[in-house]
Design a protein around this motif. Structure first.
Motif, short mmCIF file in Angstrom:
data_model
loop_
_atom_site.label_atom_id
_atom_site.label_comp_id
_atom_site.label_asym_id
_atom_site.label_seq_id
_atom_site.Cartn_x
_atom_site.Cartn_y
_atom_site.Cartn_z
N ASN A 1 0.81 -1.21 0.00
CA ASN A 1 0.00 0.00 0.00
C ASN A 1 0.85 1.27 0.00
O ASN A 1 0.30 2.38 -0.11
CB ASN A 1 -0.92 0.02 1.23
N PHE A 2 2.16 1.11 0.11
CA PHE A 2 3.03 2.29 0.14
C PHE A 2 3.38 2.71 -1.28
O PHE A 2 3.65 1.88 -2.15
CB PHE A 2 4.30 2.00 0.94
N ASN A 3 3.36 4.02 -1.51
CA ASN A 3 3.65 4.55 -2.84
C ASN A 3 5.11 4.40 -3.22
O ASN A 3 5.46 4.20 -4.39
CB ASN A 3 3.29 6.04 -2.91
N HIS A 4 5.97 4.48 -2.22
CA HIS A 4 7.41 4.56 -2.50
C HIS A 4 8.16 3.91 -1.34
O HIS A 4 7.96 4.28 -0.19
CB HIS A 4 7.80 6.03 -2.61
N VAL A 5 9.02 2.94 -1.66
CA VAL A 5 9.83 2.29 -0.63
C VAL A 5 11.30 2.46 -0.96
O VAL A 5 11.72 2.20 -2.10
CB VAL A 5 9.49 0.79 -0.50
N ILE A 6 12.07 2.91 0.01
CA ILE A 6 13.51 3.07 -0.16
C ILE A 6 14.21 1.98 0.63
O ILE A 6 13.98 1.83 1.84
CB ILE A 6 13.99 4.46 0.34
N VAL A 7 15.02 1.19 -0.05
CA VAL A 7 15.78 0.11 0.60
C VAL A 7 17.19 0.62 0.83
O VAL A 7 17.94 0.88 -0.10
CB VAL A 7 15.80 -1.16 -0.27
N SER A 8 17.55 0.76 2.10
CA SER A 8 18.87 1.31 2.46
C SER A 8 19.55 0.38 3.45
O SER A 8 20.01 0.82 4.51
CB SER A 8 18.70 2.71 3.05
N ILE A 9 19.60 -0.89 3.10
CA ILE A 9 20.22 -1.89 3.97
C ILE A 9 21.73 -1.78 3.83
O ILE A 9 22.24 -1.67 2.72
CB ILE A 9 19.72 -3.30 3.62
N GLY A 10 22.44 -1.82 4.96
CA GLY A 10 23.88 -1.56 5.00
C GLY A 10 24.73 -2.51 4.17
O GLY A 10 24.63 -2.54 2.94
N GLU A 11 25.54 -3.28 4.80
CA GLU A 11 26.52 -4.12 4.11
C GLU A 11 25.95 -5.46 3.65
O GLU A 11 26.61 -6.21 2.94
CB GLU A 11 27.74 -4.37 5.01
N ASP A 12 24.73 -5.78 4.07
CA ASP A 12 24.15 -7.08 3.77
C ASP A 12 23.50 -7.05 2.38
O ASP A 12 22.30 -6.80 2.23
CB ASP A 12 23.12 -7.45 4.84
N ILE A 13 24.32 -7.29 1.37
CA ILE A 13 23.83 -7.22 -0.01
C ILE A 13 22.74 -8.25 -0.28
O ILE A 13 21.76 -7.97 -0.97
CB ILE A 13 25.01 -7.39 -1.00
N GLN A 14 22.90 -9.44 0.28
CA GLN A 14 21.91 -10.49 0.06
C GLN A 14 20.53 -10.07 0.57
O GLN A 14 19.52 -10.27 -0.11
CB GLN A 14 22.34 -11.78 0.76
N SER A 15 20.49 -9.46 1.74
CA SER A 15 19.21 -9.00 2.28
C SER A 15 18.62 -7.88 1.43
O SER A 15 17.41 -7.82 1.21
CB SER A 15 19.40 -8.50 3.72
N SER A 16 19.48 -7.00 0.93
CA SER A 16 19.03 -5.91 0.07
C SER A 16 18.39 -6.47 -1.21
O SER A 16 17.33 -6.01 -1.64
CB SER A 16 20.21 -5.01 -0.29
N ILE A 17 19.04 -7.45 -1.79
CA ILE A 17 18.55 -8.05 -3.04
C ILE A 17 17.21 -8.77 -2.80
O ILE A 17 16.25 -8.58 -3.57
CB ILE A 17 19.59 -9.03 -3.61
N LEU A 18 17.14 -9.56 -1.75
CA LEU A 18 15.91 -10.31 -1.47
C LEU A 18 14.78 -9.36 -1.13
O LEU A 18 13.63 -9.56 -1.57
CB LEU A 18 16.15 -11.31 -0.35
N THR A 19 15.07 -8.33 -0.37
CA THR A 19 14.04 -7.35 -0.02
C THR A 19 13.51 -6.66 -1.27
O THR A 19 12.29 -6.50 -1.44
CB THR A 19 14.62 -6.29 0.94
#
Length: 218
Positions: free
Chosen positions: A66-84
């Motif tokens: 339901n959110f118009n815009h989501v910013i993913v700013s996960i630190g050093e965990d690239i795998q979590s950033s990709i999956l998110t």
């Protein structure tokens, strides 16, 4: 209806975005695995929650679609950033912007369909370098590898001249899209406007054309 924003990852970059959204009066959901960071933003964000963004059911429970815009700013965990990022796109979030750690990360995010990929440190380094190396450029925004927007204060050389006389588009291949004059901004200025001292030109074009304009035109 107010737009709703979510920021996943409350490090230096993500936290700064949450603060800016809050100051602008926007509704923002702040998400992080670290409860200390969540507590830090409890009185800043509209809502701050501790959650694992790589868990699809958790994202569903937060109503993330339901959110118009989501910013993913996960630190050093690239795998979590990709999956998110993958889960957000699959959930149908309209706009997903993601902070990338490196070029490999960037390529994967492109494949996943991230709407915009951000390199905060690299982007700021480029901006600072442009400002330091130019005596005329006041601000600089990179639109792509080849195109940018710059703000340039008029010099004695062009004070009193009109845009028609300067003929920037024909001579340099770039366009003056606005003129800042004090607290006023004149968008799409008329061709016969006369430039005054302290005017700031907002110019868009190819980087090589902008460089020529800076060196020869103003």
């Amino acid at each position: 209806m107010n737009k709703q924003y979510a920021v996943i990852g409350l490090g230096r970059f993500g936290g700064s975005i949450v603060r800016e959204f809050s100051q602008m009066g926007h509704d923002v959901l702040a998400i992080d695995r670290d409860m200390e960071k969540v507590n830090e933003f409890a009185n800043i964000a509209t809502q701050a929650v501790q959650a694992n963004s790589t868990d699809e059911k958790v994202l569903q429970s937060l109503g993330i679609r339901n959110f118009n815009h989501v910013i993913v700013s996960i630190g050093e965990d690239i795998q979590s950033s990709i999956l998110t990022t993958l889960l957000l796109k699959e959930a149908g979030v309209k706009k997903v912007w993601v902070k990338a750690q490196n070029d490999y990360h960037h390529k994967v995010l492109e494949k996943l369909g991230a709407d915009r990929i951000i390199h905060p440190e690299r982007d700021m380094a480029l901006r600072v370098a442009q400002l330091i190396t130019s005596e005329k450029i006041i601000d600089f925004i990179e639109l792509s590898h080849e195109h940018s927007i710059v703000e340039i204060e008029v010099s004695d050389k062009i004070i009193g001249r009109t845009l028609t006389e300067m003929d920037v588009r024909a001579r340099f291949g770039c366009n003056i899209v606005a003129i800042k004059r004090g607290d006023d901004i004149h968008v799409s200025p008329i061709a016969d406007v006369t430039l005054q001292r302290h005017d700031i030109l907002v110019v868009i074009g190819r980087n090589e054309d902008l460089n020529r304009f800076e060196e020869e035109g103003v």
